[in-house]
Design a protein around this motif. Structure first.
Motif, PDB file in Angstrom:
ATOM      1  N   GLU A  52      -4.843  34.058  66.399  1.00 17.03           N
ATOM      2  CA  GLU A  52      -4.366  33.755  65.051  1.00 17.03           C
ATOM      3  C   GLU A  52      -5.496  33.250  64.156  1.00 17.03           C
ATOM      4  OE1 GLU A  52       0.288  32.558  65.976  1.00 17.03           O
ATOM      5  OE2 GLU A  52      -1.206  30.965  65.879  1.00 17.03           O
TER       6      GLU A  52
ATOM      7  N   GLN B 115      -8.370  20.351  62.319  1.00 20.05           N
ATOM      8  CA  GLN B 115      -7.270  21.017  61.634  1.00 20.05           C
ATOM      9  C   GLN B 115      -6.823  20.222  60.406  1.00 20.05           C
ATOM     10  OE1 GLN B 115      -5.822  23.287  65.648  1.00 20.05           O
ATOM     11  NE2 GLN B 115      -4.790  21.425  65.113  1.00 20.05           N
TER      12      GLN B 115
ATOM     13  N   GLN C  45       2.836  20.691  66.405  1.00 19.70           N
ATOM     14  CA  GLN C  45       3.037  21.028  67.821  1.00 19.70           C
ATOM     15  C   GLN C  45       2.147  20.166  68.716  1.00 19.70           C
ATOM     16  OE1 GLN C  45       1.911  25.144  68.197  1.00 19.70           O
ATOM     17  NE2 GLN C  45       3.524  25.863  66.830  1.00 19.70           N
ATOM     18  N   GLN C  46       0.900  20.049  68.330  1.00 17.44           N
ATOM     19  CA  GLN C  46      -0.074  19.374  69.190  1.00 17.44           C
ATOM     20  C   GLN C  46       0.097  17.867  69.212  1.00 17.44           C
ATOM     21  OE1 GLN C  46      -3.612  21.122  67.580  1.00 17.44           O
ATOM     22  NE2 GLN C  46      -3.280  23.037  68.682  1.00 17.44           N
TER      23      GLN C  46
ATOM     24  N   LYS D 259      -3.412  31.099  69.784  1.00 22.93           N
ATOM     25  CA  LYS D 259      -4.006  30.443  68.624  1.00 22.93           C
ATOM     26  C   LYS D 259      -5.411  30.971  68.345  1.00 22.93           C
ATOM     27  CE  LYS D 259      -1.213  26.244  68.503  1.00 22.93           C
ATOM     28  NZ  LYS D 259      -0.043  26.814  69.137  1.00 22.93           N
TER      29      LYS D 259
ATOM     30  N   ASP E  48      -0.857  29.434  75.312  1.00 26.85           N
ATOM     31  CA  ASP E  48      -0.702  29.017  73.921  1.00 26.85           C
ATOM     32  C   ASP E  48      -2.053  29.001  73.199  1.00 26.85           C
ATOM     33  OD1 ASP E  48       0.945  27.820  71.702  1.00 26.85           O
ATOM     34  OD2 ASP E  48      -0.492  26.189  72.016  1.00 26.85           O
TER      35      ASP E  48
ATOM     36  N   ASP F 180       1.498  23.885  61.298  1.00 28.24           N
ATOM     37  CA  ASP F 180       2.213  24.221  62.535  1.00 28.24           C
ATOM     38  C   ASP F 180       1.457  23.723  63.761  1.00 28.24           C
ATOM     39  OD1 ASP F 180       4.184  25.454  61.056  1.00 28.24           O
ATOM     40  OD2 ASP F 180       3.551  27.505  61.541  1.00 28.24           O
ATOM     41  N   TYR F 181       0.157  23.983  63.806  1.00 25.79           N
ATOM     42  CA  TYR F 181      -0.644  23.560  64.959  1.00 25.79           C
ATOM     43  C   TYR F 181      -0.603  22.044  65.125  1.00 25.79           C
ATOM     44  CZ  TYR F 181      -2.917  28.210  65.126  1.00 25.79           C
ATOM     45  OH  TYR F 181      -3.190  29.542  65.237  1.00 25.79           O
TER      46      TYR F 181
ATOM     47  N   TYR G 186     -11.676  26.029  70.093  1.00 23.84           N
ATOM     48  CA  TYR G 186     -10.538  26.581  70.835  1.00 23.84           C
ATOM     49  C   TYR G 186     -11.002  27.412  72.021  1.00 23.84           C
ATOM     50  CZ  TYR G 186      -6.314  25.300  68.292  1.00 23.84           C
ATOM     51  OH  TYR G 186      -5.243  24.604  67.779  1.00 23.84           O
TER      52      TYR G 186
END
Length: 157
Positions: free
Chosen positions: A66, A118, A143-144, A63, A59, A139-140, A27
């Motif tokens: 997080e 992920q 969204q991705q 992340k 964004d 969630d990631y 990331y």
């Protein structure tokens, strides 16, 4: 089998934390690549892509935080040096890109790497009964997947 302070198996959380640190490394490099795309973009799509890249790096920065905080929640230390990020990351540094299509192609490829990592983390977290990491990764991914579809559409794929 020992448990940590949130009731999870310590051996499994150590493996999870290591995988989360690997994800964090990817990331961080991806984030810096997108910052560079934002700063250096040129051409007829400048106005559209300049804004899109800013939305994306904002964004990614959320992340990053997080993921680091999840490592801490599991009782471990998040990686916090660029030398370790560069060493661990499968997403490679992308320098001096000003072409929109080249930037977007790199973004799509980087997302593919992140989504794969992920999904692996999702399985590890499920095995460790770590619902917090499961929720974050779910969630990631959702969204991705949509973001990748839209970026691939931009590229004509």
């Amino acid at each position: 089998m020992g448990k940590n302070f949130i009731g999870l198996d310590t051996a499994k959380t150590e493996k999870l934390a290591d995988s989360l640190n690997d994800l964090l490394s990817n990331y961080q490099i991806f984030y810096m690549n997108v910052r560079g795309f934002h700063w250096n973009i040129k051409g007829s799509d400048f106005f559209e892509l300049h804004v899109k890249f800013e939305e994306l790096y904002d964004d990614l920065l959320l992340k990053v935080d997080e993921i680091a905080e999840r490592v801490l929640t599991l009782g471990h230390r998040p990686s916090h040096s660029y030398s370790s990020y560069i060493e661990r990351s499968e997403v490679k540094e992308c320098k001096d890109v000003s072409d929109g299509k080249q930037a977007m192609q790199n973004i799509v490829e980087s997302f593919a790497t992140l989504i794969g990592k992920q999904r692996d983390l999702l399985a590890l977290a499920g095995d460790a009964e770590d619902e917090g990491t499961v929720a974050l990764m779910s969630d990631y991914i959702s969204q991705q997947e949509k973001t990748v579809w839209m970026y691939r559409s931009y590229l004509g794929h």
